[in-house]
Design an enzyme around this catalytic site. Structure first.
Site, short mmCIF file in Angstrom:
data_model
loop_
_atom_site.label_atom_id
_atom_site.label_comp_id
_atom_site.label_asym_id
_atom_site.label_seq_id
_atom_site.Cartn_x
_atom_site.Cartn_y
_atom_site.Cartn_z
N ALA A 1 0.85 -1.20 0.00
CA ALA A 1 0.00 0.00 0.00
C ALA A 1 0.88 1.24 0.00
CB ALA A 1 -0.91 -0.01 1.22
N SER B 1 2.39 -2.47 4.35
CA SER B 1 2.45 -1.01 4.25
C SER B 1 3.76 -0.60 3.61
CB SER B 1 2.36 -0.39 5.64
OG SER B 1 3.58 -0.58 6.35
N ASP B 2 3.77 0.60 3.00
CA ASP B 2 5.06 1.20 2.69
C ASP B 2 5.70 1.57 4.03
OD1 ASP B 2 7.23 2.21 1.33
OD2 ASP B 2 6.02 3.39 -0.07
N TRP B 3 7.02 1.69 4.02
CA TRP B 3 7.76 1.83 5.27
C TRP B 3 7.47 3.17 5.94
CZ3 TRP B 3 7.97 -2.54 3.32
CH2 TRP B 3 8.76 -3.57 3.80
N ALA C 1 4.46 4.29 6.62
CA ALA C 1 3.25 4.93 6.09
C ALA C 1 2.10 4.92 7.09
CB ALA C 1 2.81 4.24 4.80
#
Length: 816
Positions: free
Chosen positions: A190, A222-224, A226
């Site tokens: 995401a 998740s993106d890191w 986020a």
């Protein structure tokens, strides 16, 4: 693993254990859980190379061409093989999941991360991404499709709310992800941004269509960094929060479940998905699965390097050729190689996906190797682009302790006592060792200037920073962090520079220190370069070399500070220095080959003056060998443009990447890239999507198809072409759909199929192109589904979006 087995494992986990699994244990690892024999899983960045868990120059990686170069090959089989190479690298580094491919689109030429994305077209992006996924996962390594969804620019990417119509989302921006799910991708990442009012970490799109309609049974990560909230993200389709161990889930999520704010069923579904992924990876560790991969040899083998070299050449796009290429090496006595990128070739884009290459060959080195013993190669750097100095490298400095080429990295406590000391080759240190009590990072080198005069010394990072020359401070100040973007904080922090007078041959001791402060990362980059030479002097040197050469190869390109994750470009110009260089050497020698070393479109105001114009992209570690192969005719430049290149930025259909009041409206709808160029009838671009020349010519002789098709049926077109040129070659046959007289709005033309074919001189070849039924449909917002409008379909067959050669009329029948 079936649902019953998953449920039995789930029953062995306490509610606290279940929640614990859903946040990373470290930056790159998940938690292990003995109760269900679950080992930790390791994830790594990887579109162009698999870095592993650390940013350390001693842990090198095979570096492939950038994603834009892979898409330029228009070759699914080649990309699948490269996926196999990435999987082999992942195995070598103990990585379970490669965070690739990036399926965002080249919506605007200003996008700062173009190099990491495939193309402006959802069909080309989807097919290329699916091929890479198949290659990675054939060896039991997981792939992660990112960044879901509409993360097509870098400006304010952590907070921007992208406003995009439902039909546009479905047909353009979601389409590549749907192709990835169809290819069996195991993870979807995401994105940071929001879409239509909700952040993607909590967006309903994570469930519908991803998990419901498409049937995705993998993990949404998740993106890191986020995820910042608990209940809304946990109740949505997000499954795994990275990085860890700190985060907004953990104990807060356990309390939310106990209070009923987040259903237990939502947590259980996330854990099942993680267990399912772990079981799939465990099967992939079996020898039979690993042997099914595309590259059984060592990732550092000759075979691996040969594949990377072939990929680089296959993506190079010959934009213009006025009879100059290919060069005959036997007819050359002197070759002038001009331009800073020739000797310091940019092989990869900047940002979180960067790696330290196992081996790297510049354009200059490749040309010299190809002509060794045949011709003299003269290099002149020409005027330097305007940008901060590059990181200090071993050609300029030695370690004061060992005398080895490179420098000394130390980590000091608050009293200046060393906690760590070690040799490094580069001034770019993104993750210095963090010993307990670490207070300051120090980089120390004996700099050996080759030129007398002003030198630029720089230090990148945040907080209190200082540079001394022979114990005299030349830079000393406080440089506060002004961004939350992790790519800037941890990978590409801003540079503070100072100018100092140095004397050639007179060694000086350079010491750079950066105090560590909370939330400022630890990236510390020491850079050095002589001040830019006077433009007229630099040009006169280049012109002299050009006049005395049989042929000129001039390299120009973007820099890490103009094309990088974390920021969008504000211009497509290469700068007056580089433009002046190409014009000057071309005027001096019309047999000039210009090589453009960029990841995305740039303005080429001199394009009609050069003898040949070749686009190399960021070609990976085998850059020099691949360029030499193309220049000297060992192989054809195999690339076709994956993105339309405008003459100038003002001509581009979509140029807005900066939000207004936090929102970025995709007001252009379905019409991005070549679609918009074809629709608006604006001036022609410099080069159309799909354009690219080889070393032979082609005649398109016939295209046929069925007169009528029914809804749900694929369309198969038969195309016959002839190689009319002097040598064997490869052609990419492209098919575009138009809907004349339709009641529904469609793109003026839309890529619906392509195929690569090879033929010898004079040979006629036939190829069948299948157009999937889905590409004949449109998304009906009112009916919430795919619908087909009956009527005329016109398929244009040709060499690019702007060069149709044949047309086939097909009627879509009414649905019975």
């Amino acid at each position: 693993m079936n649902d019953e087995e998953l449920d039995r494992l789930l029953e062995k986990l306490t509610p606290a254990a279940r929640v614990r699994l859903l946040t990373g244990a470290t930056t790159w690892r998940t938690y292990a859980e003995a109760a269900v024999q679950l080992r930790e899983l390791v994830l790594s960045d990887g579109p162009a190379g698999v870095r592993g868990q650390t940013w350390d120059e001693r842990s090198t990686s095979v570096l492939l061409p950038s994603a834009s170069a892979l898409a330029a090959a228009w070759d699914d089989e080649l990309v699948e093989s490269l996926g196999g190479l990435l999987a082999a690298e992942a195995r070598r580094k103990g990585v379970d999941v490669v965070l690739a491919p990036n399926l965002n689109l080249h919506r605007s030429p200003l996008g700062g991360r173009h190099f990491e994305c495939f193309s402006e077209d959802p069909e080309l992006t989807g097919r290329t991404g699916a091929a890479l996924i198949r290659g990675i996962q054939a060896q039991g390594v997981g792939a992660a499709a990112k960044h879901y969804v509409a993360n097509d620019a870098e400006t304010d990417r952590l907070t921007v709310d992208v406003r995009v119509a439902e039909r546009v989302l479905r047909e353009v921006y979601l389409a590549p992800f749907e192709a990835a799910v169809a290819a069996g991708v195991r993870l979807v990442m995401a994105s940071y941004n929001g879409v239509n009012g909700d952040p993607m970490s909590a967006n309903a799109l994570l469930t519908d269509p991803l998990k419901s309609e498409w049937g995705f049974d993998g993990v949404v990560v998740s993106d890191w960094g986020a995820v910042r909230t608990t209940a809304d993200t946990a109740a949505a389709g997000l499954d795994l929060v990275m990085p860890g161990p700190e985060g907004p889930w953990g104990e807060a999520l356990l309390r939310a479940v106990e209070s009923g704010e987040v259903p237990q069923e939502a947590v259980d579904d996330k854990v099942r998905r993680l267990l399912r992924l772990a079981a799939w990876l465990q099967r992939g560790e079996q020898p039979a699965v690993r042997a099914a991969g595309h590259l059984a040899a060592s990732p550092r083998s000759t075979e691996s390097r040969r594949l990377a070299r072939r990929a680089a050449a296959s993506g190079m796009v010959l934009l213009t050729n006025r009879g100059v290429l290919p060069l005959d090496p036997h007819a050359l006595k002197t070759v002038a190689v001009i331009g800073a990128p020739a000797a310091r070739t940019r092989t990869q884009g900047g940002g979180s996906a960067g790696v330290f290459p196992h081996a790297e060959m510049s354009f200059l080195a490749g040309i010299r190797a190809a002509l060794r013993g045949r011709a003299r190669v003269v290099h002149v750097p020409g005027p330097a682009p305007r940008c901060p100095a590059p990181p200090l490298d071993p050609d300029l400095c030695t370690d004061p302790v060992t005398g080895q080429p490179g420098l000394r990295l130390r980590v000091l406590d608050v009293n200046g006592r060393p906690l760590y000391s070690g040799h490094r080759r580069s001034g770019r240190q993104l993750e210095p060792p963090m010993e307990p009590g670490a207070h300051t990072v120090e980089l120390r080198a004996r700099l050996e200037p080759r030129l007398s005069g002003l030198w630029r010394l720089g230090l990148a990072g945040f907080g209190r920073m200082r540079i001394t020359i022979d114990e005299v401070a030349v830079l000393d100040g406080e440089f506060p962090r002004a961004t939350d973007d992790p790519a800037v904080v941890h990978v590409n922090p801003p540079v503070a520079e100072a100018e100092v007078e140095l004397t050639a041959g007179h060694e000086v001791l350079v010491v750079a220190t950066r105090q560590l402060a909370p939330d400022t990362g630890r990236a510390t980059v020491l850079s050095a370069a002589p001040a830019a030479e006077d433009l007229d002097t630099a040009l006169s040197q280049a012109v002299a070399a050009a006049r005395s050469a049989d042929v000129v190869v001039v390299a120009v390109g973007t820099t890490e500070h103009t094309e990088c994750e974390g920021s969008d470009r504000t211009s497509l110009a290469l700068g007056e220095e580089q433009d002046a260089l190409v014009r000057a050497v071309t005027a001096a020698n019309p047999r000039t080959v210009a090589v453009v070393n960029s990841g995305g479109p740039v303005e080429l105001p001199w394009r009609d003056q050069v003898g040949a114009l070749l686009l190399s992209w960021f070609p990976g570690q085998e850059a020099g060998g691949a360029l030499a192969d193309v220049l000297f005719g060992r192989v054809e430049p195999g690339g076709r443009l994956p993105t339309t290149w405008p003459v100038r930025l003002a001509d581009a259909p979509v140029t807005r990447t900066r939000p207004a009041a936090g929102r970025l409206h995709y007001a252009e709808g379905l019409h991005i890239g070549y679609r918009a160029w074809a629709r608006r009838g604006r001036r022609a671009p410099a080069y159309w999507f799909g354009h690219g020349l080889g070393y032979t010519t082609w005649a398109y002789e016939e295209a046929t198809g069925p007169p009528v098709v029914r809804p749900g049926e694929d369309v198969t077109l038969a195309v016959r072409i002839r190689n009319t040129g002097p040598r064997e070659g490869r052609e990419v046959v492209q098919v575009y759909l138009t809907r004349p007289g339709a009641a529904v709005e469609y793109p003026e033309r839309r890529l619906v199929g392509y195929a690569g074919v090879r033929a010898r001189p004079g040979q006629v070849v036939s190829v069948e192109l299948r157009v999937p039924a889905r590409l004949l449909a449109y998304w009906s917002v009112d009916e919430r589904g795919w619908r087909v409008e009956p009527g005329r379909c016109r398929f244009l067959v040709g060499r690019s979006a702007g060069d149709p050669r044949l047309a086939v009329e097909v009627r879509l029948a009414e649905d019975e």
